[in-house]
Every structure is written in C-alpha cells, then in structure tokens.
Design a protein around this motif. Structure first.
Motif, mmCIF file in Angstrom:
data_model
loop_
_atom_site.group_PDB
_atom_site.id
_atom_site.type_symbol
_atom_site.label_atom_id
_atom_site.label_comp_id
_atom_site.label_asym_id
_atom_site.label_seq_id
_atom_site.Cartn_x
_atom_site.Cartn_y
_atom_site.Cartn_z
ATOM 1 N N GLN A 295 -7.769 24.840 14.856
ATOM 2 C CA GLN A 295 -7.460 23.548 15.450
ATOM 3 C C GLN A 295 -8.217 23.321 16.754
ATOM 4 O O GLN A 295 -7.845 22.474 17.548
ATOM 5 C CB GLN A 295 -5.952 23.448 15.690
ATOM 6 N N SER A 296 -9.285 24.059 16.978
ATOM 7 C CA SER A 296 -10.000 23.967 18.251
ATOM 8 C C SER A 296 -10.562 22.573 18.514
ATOM 9 O O SER A 296 -10.609 22.132 19.654
ATOM 10 C CB SER A 296 -11.105 25.014 18.326
ATOM 11 N N ALA A 297 -10.971 21.856 17.486
ATOM 12 C CA ALA A 297 -11.559 20.526 17.673
ATOM 13 C C ALA A 297 -10.522 19.493 18.115
ATOM 14 O O ALA A 297 -10.887 18.436 18.620
ATOM 15 C CB ALA A 297 -12.240 20.067 16.394
ATOM 16 N N THR A 298 -9.242 19.800 17.952
ATOM 17 C CA THR A 298 -8.197 18.842 18.316
ATOM 18 C C THR A 298 -7.657 19.064 19.726
ATOM 19 O O THR A 298 -6.813 18.304 20.176
ATOM 20 C CB THR A 298 -7.019 18.924 17.321
ATOM 21 N N LEU A 299 -8.134 20.093 20.409
ATOM 22 C CA LEU A 299 -7.623 20.402 21.742
ATOM 23 C C LEU A 299 -8.072 19.362 22.762
ATOM 24 O O LEU A 299 -9.148 18.783 22.645
ATOM 25 C CB LEU A 299 -8.108 21.784 22.182
ATOM 26 N N LYS A 300 -7.227 19.169 23.782
ATOM 27 C CA LYS A 300 -7.585 18.325 24.917
ATOM 28 C C LYS A 300 -6.966 18.946 26.170
ATOM 29 O O LYS A 300 -6.128 19.851 26.071
ATOM 30 C CB LYS A 300 -7.132 16.889 24.704
ATOM 31 N N ALA A 301 -7.383 18.493 27.325
ATOM 32 C CA ALA A 301 -6.885 19.043 28.584
ATOM 33 C C ALA A 301 -5.358 18.981 28.621
ATOM 34 O O ALA A 301 -4.765 17.965 28.275
ATOM 35 C CB ALA A 301 -7.484 18.283 29.760
ATOM 36 N N GLY A 302 -4.743 20.088 29.000
ATOM 37 C CA GLY A 302 -3.282 20.178 29.069
ATOM 38 C C GLY A 302 -2.655 20.830 27.861
ATOM 39 O O GLY A 302 -1.507 21.261 27.913
ATOM 40 N N VAL B 117 -5.654 24.647 28.110
ATOM 41 C CA VAL B 117 -6.945 23.967 28.185
ATOM 42 C C VAL B 117 -7.055 23.223 29.512
ATOM 43 O O VAL B 117 -6.193 22.432 29.866
ATOM 44 C CB VAL B 117 -7.113 22.971 27.012
ATOM 45 N N LEU B 118 -8.149 23.492 30.225
ATOM 46 C CA LEU B 118 -8.432 22.777 31.455
ATOM 47 C C LEU B 118 -9.376 21.601 31.205
ATOM 48 O O LEU B 118 -9.283 20.563 31.851
ATOM 49 C CB LEU B 118 -9.074 23.715 32.482
ATOM 50 N N LYS B 119 -10.292 21.804 30.252
ATOM 51 C CA LYS B 119 -11.294 20.775 29.990
ATOM 52 C C LYS B 119 -11.803 20.914 28.564
ATOM 53 O O LYS B 119 -12.012 22.022 28.085
ATOM 54 C CB LYS B 119 -12.454 20.939 30.965
ATOM 55 N N MET B 120 -11.986 19.787 27.908
ATOM 56 C CA MET B 120 -12.609 19.746 26.581
ATOM 57 C C MET B 120 -13.847 18.887 26.728
ATOM 58 O O MET B 120 -13.763 17.711 27.069
ATOM 59 C CB MET B 120 -11.653 19.150 25.551
ATOM 60 N N ASP B 121 -15.018 19.490 26.491
ATOM 61 C CA ASP B 121 -16.280 18.773 26.630
ATOM 62 C C ASP B 121 -16.924 18.661 25.258
ATOM 63 O O ASP B 121 -17.500 19.612 24.742
ATOM 64 C CB ASP B 121 -17.186 19.514 27.608
ATOM 65 N N LYS B 122 -16.824 17.471 24.661
ATOM 66 C CA LYS B 122 -17.325 17.275 23.293
ATOM 67 C C LYS B 122 -18.830 17.084 23.235
ATOM 68 O O LYS B 122 -19.398 17.029 22.164
ATOM 69 C CB LYS B 122 -16.622 16.088 22.642
ATOM 70 N N ASP B 123 -19.488 16.984 24.386
ATOM 71 C CA ASP B 123 -20.931 16.791 24.407
ATOM 72 C C ASP B 123 -21.669 18.033 24.889
ATOM 73 O O ASP B 123 -22.870 17.991 25.106
ATOM 74 C CB ASP B 123 -21.301 15.616 25.325
ATOM 75 N N ALA B 124 -20.966 19.118 25.082
ATOM 76 C CA ALA B 124 -21.562 20.311 25.687
ATOM 77 C C ALA B 124 -22.024 21.310 24.641
ATOM 78 O O ALA B 124 -21.539 21.344 23.523
ATOM 79 C CB ALA B 124 -20.567 20.975 26.615
ATOM 80 N N VAL B 125 -22.974 22.131 25.056
ATOM 81 C CA VAL B 125 -23.471 23.215 24.224
ATOM 82 C C VAL B 125 -23.362 24.533 24.974
ATOM 83 O O VAL B 125 -23.065 25.568 24.398
ATOM 84 C CB VAL B 125 -24.942 22.957 23.820
ATOM 85 N N VAL B 126 -23.548 24.498 26.298
ATOM 86 C CA VAL B 126 -23.539 25.708 27.124
ATOM 87 C C VAL B 126 -22.253 25.749 27.927
ATOM 88 O O VAL B 126 -21.998 24.877 28.753
ATOM 89 C CB VAL B 126 -24.771 25.742 28.050
ATOM 90 N N ASP B 127 -21.435 26.778 27.706
ATOM 91 C CA ASP B 127 -20.125 26.850 28.342
ATOM 92 C C ASP B 127 -20.191 27.042 29.852
ATOM 93 O O ASP B 127 -19.393 26.485 30.582
ATOM 94 C CB ASP B 127 -19.267 27.929 27.698
ATOM 95 N N THR B 128 -21.138 27.828 30.357
ATOM 96 C CA THR B 128 -21.187 28.075 31.799
ATOM 97 C C THR B 128 -21.468 26.793 32.574
ATOM 98 O O THR B 128 -20.931 26.593 33.659
ATOM 99 C CB THR B 128 -22.250 29.138 32.144
ATOM 100 N N LEU B 129 -22.294 25.917 32.030
ATOM 101 C CA LEU B 129 -22.562 24.639 32.694
ATOM 102 C C LEU B 129 -21.369 23.701 32.573
ATOM 103 O O LEU B 129 -21.003 23.025 33.519
ATOM 104 C CB LEU B 129 -23.801 23.979 32.092
ATOM 105 N N ASP C 64 -17.322 22.989 36.633
ATOM 106 C CA ASP C 64 -16.540 22.045 37.432
ATOM 107 C C ASP C 64 -15.061 22.036 37.052
ATOM 108 O O ASP C 64 -14.339 21.112 37.405
ATOM 109 C CB ASP C 64 -17.133 20.638 37.307
ATOM 110 N N ALA C 65 -14.595 23.068 36.371
ATOM 111 C CA ALA C 65 -13.175 23.185 36.007
ATOM 112 C C ALA C 65 -12.587 24.379 36.756
ATOM 113 O O ALA C 65 -12.642 25.510 36.278
ATOM 114 C CB ALA C 65 -13.020 23.358 34.504
ATOM 115 N N PRO C 66 -12.043 24.151 37.960
ATOM 116 C CA PRO C 66 -11.513 25.261 38.756
ATOM 117 C C PRO C 66 -10.382 25.993 38.033
ATOM 118 O O PRO C 66 -9.562 25.378 37.358
ATOM 119 C CB PRO C 66 -10.977 24.593 40.019
ATOM 120 N N GLY C 67 -10.370 27.303 38.151
ATOM 121 C CA GLY C 67 -9.343 28.119 37.524
ATOM 122 C C GLY C 67 -9.700 28.612 36.140
ATOM 123 O O GLY C 67 -8.927 29.315 35.503
ATOM 124 N N THR C 68 -10.881 28.249 35.644
ATOM 125 C CA THR C 68 -11.307 28.665 34.306
ATOM 126 C C THR C 68 -11.404 30.183 34.228
ATOM 127 O O THR C 68 -12.059 30.809 35.044
ATOM 128 C CB THR C 68 -12.667 28.043 33.949
#
Length: 130
Positions: free
Chosen positions: A50-57, A85-97, A101-105
């Motif tokens: 269900q990873s594609a359905t995750l959102k912040a919180g 989940v702190l952040k879901m970035d649907k346009d990202a490829v590289v996790d470190t980038l 900007d998600a403090p506490g990751t």
C-alpha cells in the motif's frame, strides 16, 4: 545453356498445407508473446503493498525487507505501526534530495515501476500502542 533459378519467391517443394501450417505456428508464437507482454504490463501486481497510497501523517508497517518493502497502512495507535510518514513526494526519484527538507526523517522508501516513481520520507512512530 544452364538456367539460374529465380531468387526469392515460394519454393515449389512446399505445399499450400505446409505454408498454412507454418503461418499458423508463426501466428501462435506472436500471440503467445503478445499475451506475455500484456500480462507483464497489466497483470496482477502485489496488491498487499500500500506504499502508493501513503500520505503525510499516515502510519505503516513494513511486512517485507529493507530491500523489498511491502507496506501495510495502519492507524498510528496500532501497536504494529512502526513508522509515520513525514512526506510523500510523487515526483521524486532520489530519496536523499527529496527528504532533505523533512526534519526528523529517520528513513525513506523509494518505489519505482514503469511510469510511477515516488519517495516516502518517514520517522519512527512514537504514537504506536497508545
């Protein structure tokens, strides 16, 4: 004088029944290959992830491994909800980038499939079991 046989064309040693059979075999091979490609592209995928359905919180549990994650979304007070989940970035490829900007990751999950990439930045769930 000797004659040179014509290039190309049908060989007179094949009967029309043999030509028809060979065409049917070729058609069968093409249909099988087309079916395999269609199954790979549109067939059943792991519906339990269900990873594609995750959102912040949202909170989740990884039922797979670190290399082959299989995510199950849970309520944050569920004792098995290990991560939030702190952040879901649907346009990202590289996790470190994406997670910079998600403090506490404390971790990230990168998923990729044909035409579908995303990164989930998460932390340990402090609310589990409450």
């Amino acid at each position: 004088m000797s004659q040179v046989p014509p290039l190309g064309g049908l060989n007179a040693s094949y009967t029309s029944a043999q030509i028809r059979r060979n065409r049917l075999i070729l058609l069968g091979v093409v249909l099988v290959l087309a079916g395999l490609v269609a199954f790979w592209a549109f067939g059943p995928h792991d519906a339990k992830d269900q990873s594609a359905t995750l959102k912040a919180g949202d909170c989740f549990q990884n039922l797979g491994t670190d290399k082959e994650a299989r995510i199950k979304k849970l309520g944050c007070t569920d004792p098995h909800a290990d991560y939030k989940v702190l952040k879901m970035d649907k346009d990202a490829v590289v996790d470190t980038l994406s997670c910079s900007d998600a403090p506490g990751t404390t971790g990230s999950l990168t998923q990729s499939s044909p035409g579908h990439w995303f990164v989930v930045c998460f932390e340990n769930n402090d609310d589990k079991g409450r």
